[in-house]
Design an enzyme around this catalytic site. Structure first.
Site, mmCIF file in Angstrom:
data_model
loop_
_atom_site.group_PDB
_atom_site.id
_atom_site.type_symbol
_atom_site.label_atom_id
_atom_site.label_comp_id
_atom_site.label_asym_id
_atom_site.label_seq_id
_atom_site.Cartn_x
_atom_site.Cartn_y
_atom_site.Cartn_z
ATOM 1 N N GLU A 96 -7.595 0.361 4.773
ATOM 2 C CA GLU A 96 -6.603 0.899 3.965
ATOM 3 C C GLU A 96 -6.994 0.999 2.460
ATOM 4 O O GLU A 96 -7.121 0.296 1.761
ATOM 5 C CB GLU A 96 -5.524 0.048 3.929
ATOM 6 C CG GLU A 96 -4.262 0.727 2.929
ATOM 7 C CD GLU A 96 -3.160 -0.345 3.095
ATOM 8 O OE1 GLU A 96 -1.846 0.070 2.538
ATOM 9 O OE2 GLU A 96 -3.174 -1.454 3.549
ATOM 10 N N GLU A 151 6.904 0.132 4.298
ATOM 11 C CA GLU A 151 6.414 -0.743 3.411
ATOM 12 C C GLU A 151 6.818 -0.473 1.980
ATOM 13 O O GLU A 151 6.087 -0.199 0.838
ATOM 14 C CB GLU A 151 4.876 -1.039 3.339
ATOM 15 C CG GLU A 151 4.364 -2.003 2.744
ATOM 16 C CD GLU A 151 3.070 -1.972 2.573
ATOM 17 O OE1 GLU A 151 2.198 -3.149 2.763
ATOM 18 O OE2 GLU A 151 2.138 -1.226 2.321
#
Length: 262
Positions: free
Chosen positions: A143, A240
């Site tokens: 990520e 998120e």
């Protein structure tokens, strides 16, 4: 249609962590993700998933002293042994939870160490983790994270992440594309999602500025959700974000996607 999972680290913060599974299910989520499971017994978490009919979509490899400000150890040359031990721990939890993908947090690039050594360390760690996870039937994700929120984070752009994936030589490493982070770093969201769809295994979202729920900022989320359907993305999208008030009060954006429990 795009499918969404609740990030329990960020959402439903008004209740204790074990109670967030029930809250997510009541809101209509079918899957969950969170930073780390390691503070809990894996059997307890597995029971919560089963009780509420939830899929464990994602969690991270151990990432060092999170409370102390570390944000991953995969790029740190003096922490390789710890990283490798953490891979084993993560696999044990993933197996117990039925989790089919794990994210590696690169960490903050150490000062005073040559850039090529930092890169070589990260690539070697990714190669090690990808091999171990492949044997367990689990995908490894990388990520990129924006350097405004985490100054010095080692992997901070799509192109860099893809280059590191290629350098690992593994076909078991994929991109975790966080819309919020990449809006801050590079923009071109729809074009990037289209171009690199084959390597994107997981997507996360929050609006910008503020990292709150969709509809509170500058990102055209209705367009992006339709775009994901058009290009055939079939993975999960992890929510998120930091609710602007409470999670439940801010779920209006998801009315067309979630089916809350009666």
């Amino acid at each position: 249609m795009t499918k969404f999972c609740a990030n329990l680290t960020m959402l439903f913060g008004e209740v204790d962590f074990p109670d967030r599974f029930a809250a997510a299910a009541r809101a209509g989520f079918k899957g969950v993700e969170y930073l780390f499971p390691y503070a809990y017994d894996s059997s307890q978490l597995a029971d919560l998933l089963n009780q509420h009919g939830l899929a464990q979509v994602l969690h991270n490899l151990p990432a060092g002293d999170w409370a102390g400000g570390e944000r991953g150890i995969a790029c740190l040359p003096d922490r390789v042994g710890e990283f490798q031990d953490g891979v084993g721990t993560a696999i044990e939890y993933a197996r117990a939870l039925g989790c089919k993908q794990l994210n590696v947090l690169a960490g903050i690039a150490p000062s005073g160490i040559a850039a090529d050594k930092v890169r070589d360390t990260f690539v070697a760690n990714v190669k090690f983790a990808a091999s171990a996870l492949a044997a367990a039937g689990i995908r490894l994700l990388i990520e990129p994270i924006n350097t405004y929120d985490i100054p010095g984070f080692y992997v901070c752009g799509t192109r860099q992440a893809l280059d590191l994936i290629a350098a690992s030589g593994s076909d078991n490493v994929y991109l975790q594309y966080d819309i919020y982070h990449m809006q801050r770093m590079e923009g071109e969201l729809a074009a990037t999602l289209s171009k690199h769809l084959a390597r994107i295994a997981h997507i996360q979202l929050a609006d910008n500025p503020g990292r709150n729920e969709p509809g509170t900022g500058e990102i055209n989320y209705p367009f992006l959700f339709a775009h994901l359907d058009r290009i055939g993305y079939d993975g999960w999208v992890g929510c998120e974000y930091k609710p602007a008030s409470t999670t439940a009060a801010g779920l209006g954006w998801a009315a067309n996607y979630l089916q809350p429990a009666a």
